[in-house]
Scaffold this active site. Structure first.
Site: not given
Length: 550
Positions: A124, A212, A336
């Protein structure tokens, strides 16, 4: 037929009636009571949601142990996320009292013991997220039941501080930063100390995370703070070497936040920020999410870990010796950065429009800004060398996604794999590329796997919500859960309780092999030298250009 029905009913009843369950469990803080339910014939699941792993955190301070509680704590519902911006960044959600974790324990006819433990760290952008994940009609993305049941592993998820309260740093001793990483460390430590009471093996803990959270997994295995607690780790689309994973000028953004909430930017700034309204501080940490080819969104991700001389004592690439005995899987999705590229250059998703070559050139220059104009020209040339005189519009659009994917995810991940292998003692290293095409119908036909696309398969959503998926999606999910849980059990994704479709070789084998993961798995999915020319460009040629000051 009637007798058969009675027999089946009796078996199901007996299976449910005699189901193995932990009941109330004694932890270091006190007794906790979760829920138990049948998930199949002689298969059960104990679920604990909302166990405190630390005290409610004090603002801009490291977490400390929970003081404990009297009686039996009911742990049957998720607790609030840590205080963070809502999705529109117009308000805040969550609470400062947020350091809780969730546990799924699979049971058979007898209570489980000595199970592998898989601890998930959510992504996030270090700005958003929670241990339960996104929710639609009480179907939480990070529900660990399918993975725990199918892989016969204990699954743990938890909350950690995000946004300004988790990652703001004044660049000095006032507010050193990395509070979200310290929360993660506290959760891992709690699991190591307490998981045996839940039937887990404290000496067989595997971290896994995405984006993350994947970079966080990497930080957790290279910091000296977790010595002896982590056995294995999996990074999905993120490592500590990613350009967004370290904040290089945290003081500047801290001063911007301080100014927004009415604090001085002198020696009193840290004390003022600690007293400021937490909602105001969180809102002031809102990032600029608009972008353009010459100002890509990756350069706006200011709130992230810092080299603090404590949790991260030095540049990440110098710390991989701390992971010398930790088995490691790291990989990316083949497209990605698509989600980020569409913000920088929206035309790549519109089949009716052409993406101007000038915008691709501006993006290449912007991504190369730390090495100057010559590096920007070289980057553009490297990615357009096969275009020819008149590249078709699909080729141009794909190049944008490839450029950002390599820069943000793929090349740093390959570099981390090399470093892990080079520093390994007993540790094994595995690399993957996830290529199952996105299920979002409005995406272009050339679209592959977008950022976070693999999460639904890792957490078994095609089994939990079968009407939303095709059989091929259940194949992908079965393969990923098998590889991931085998790895957690043995350190080898091929060996364990789950059957796998093809042997996944170690990265350090000749040719730097990797596994291409999708719904059609066979020996042809074992490949080597992932985008080697571009990895060489970024890590050697690009890196040879002198750094310039911005």
């Amino acid at each position: 037929m009637a007798m058969l029905g009675v027999f089946i009913s009796a078996v199901l009843f007996l299976g449910t009636a005699q189901g193995a369950s932990l009941g109330a469990v004694l932890t270091e803080g006190g007794m906790v009571q979760g829920k138990s339910r049948s998930v199949g014939l002689f298969r059960y699941m104990d679920t604990f949601k909302g166990i405190p792993f630390a005290a409610p955190p004090k603002r801009f301070e490291k977490p400390v142990a929970h003081p404990g509680w009297e009686g039996v704590l009911k742990t049957t519902d998720y607790r609030k996320r840590c205080l963070q911006l809502n999705l529109l960044a117009t308000d805040v959600i969550g609470s400062e009292d947020c350091l809780y974790l969730n546990i799924w324990v699979p049971q058979g006819r007898t209570v489980s013991s000595n199970l592998p433990v898989m601890v998930f760290i959510y992504g996030g952008a270090f700005l958003l997220g929670g241990g339960q994940g996104a929710n639609f009609l009480d179907n939480y993305l990070y529900d660990g039941e399918e993975m725990a049941d199918r892989g016969n592993v204990i699954v743990v998820t938890f909350n950690y501080r995000v946004g300004a309260l988790g990652f703001m740093s004044t660049g000095d001793d006032g507010i050193p930063g990395n509070y979200g990483l310290w929360d993660q460390h506290a959760a891992i430590s709690w699991v190591h100390r307490n998981i045996k009471a839940f039937g887990g093996n404290p000496d067989n803990i595997t971290l896994f995370g995405e984006s993350a959270g994947a970079a966080s997994v990497n930080f957790q295995i290279i910091t000296p703070k977790n010595k002896g607690m982590i056995r294995r780790a999996i990074s999905q689309s993120g490592v500590a070497l990613c350009p967004w994973a370290i904040s290089r000028n945290p003081r500047q953004f801290a001063e911007e936040i301080a100014t927004k909430v009415g604090c001085p930017i002198d020696s009193g700034m840290a004390d003022c920020l600690k007293r400021a309204d937490p909602k105001a501080v969180t809102l002031a940490g809102k990032l600029k999410l608009t972008s353009s080819p010459d100002a890509p969104i990756v350069h706006n991700l200011y709130l992230s870990p810092v080299i603090d001389g404590d949790f991260i004592p030095d540049e990440p690439e110098t710390l991989f010796g701390n992971a010398a005995d930790i088995d490691y899987i790291a990989g990316v999705n083949d497209m990605d950065a698509h989600i980020f590229a569409t913000i920088d250059i929206p035309s790549i998703n519109n089949a009716l429009t052409t993406t101007p070559v000038e915008e691709v050139q501006a993006l290449a220059t912007a991504l190369s800004r730390d090495r100057g104009q010559d590096a920007g020209i070289a980057t553009f040339q490297e990615y357009t060398v096969n275009w020819g005189d008149k590249p078709n519009k699909e080729k141009v659009k794909q190049t944008v996604v490839e450029l950002e994917t390599d820069y943000m995810f793929l090349v740093p991940t390959q570099a981390a794999l090399y470093l892990h292998t080079d520093n390994a003692k007993s540790a094994r290293t595995f690399s993957y590329l996830f290529t199952e095409s996105s299920r979002i119908p409005v995406f272009p036909l050339w679209m592959g796997a977008d950022h976070a696309d693999e999460l639904q398969y890792v957490f078994g959503k095609p089994f939990a919500t079968p009407l939303g998926y095709f059989p091929r999606h259940r194949d992908v999910s079965k393969y990923m859960i098998a590889y991931w849980s085998n790895f957690a059990q043995t350190g080898d994704p091929n060996k364990g309780e789950s059957k796998v479709p093809v042997t996944w070789p170690e990265f350090s084998n000749p040719g730097h092999q990797y596994l291409d993961i999708n719904n059609k798995m066979n020996k042809n999915n074992v490949k080597q030298m992932l985008r080697t020319r571009l990895v060489y460009y970024w890590t050697t040629v690009f890196a040879s250009y002198p750094t310039v000051r911005n």
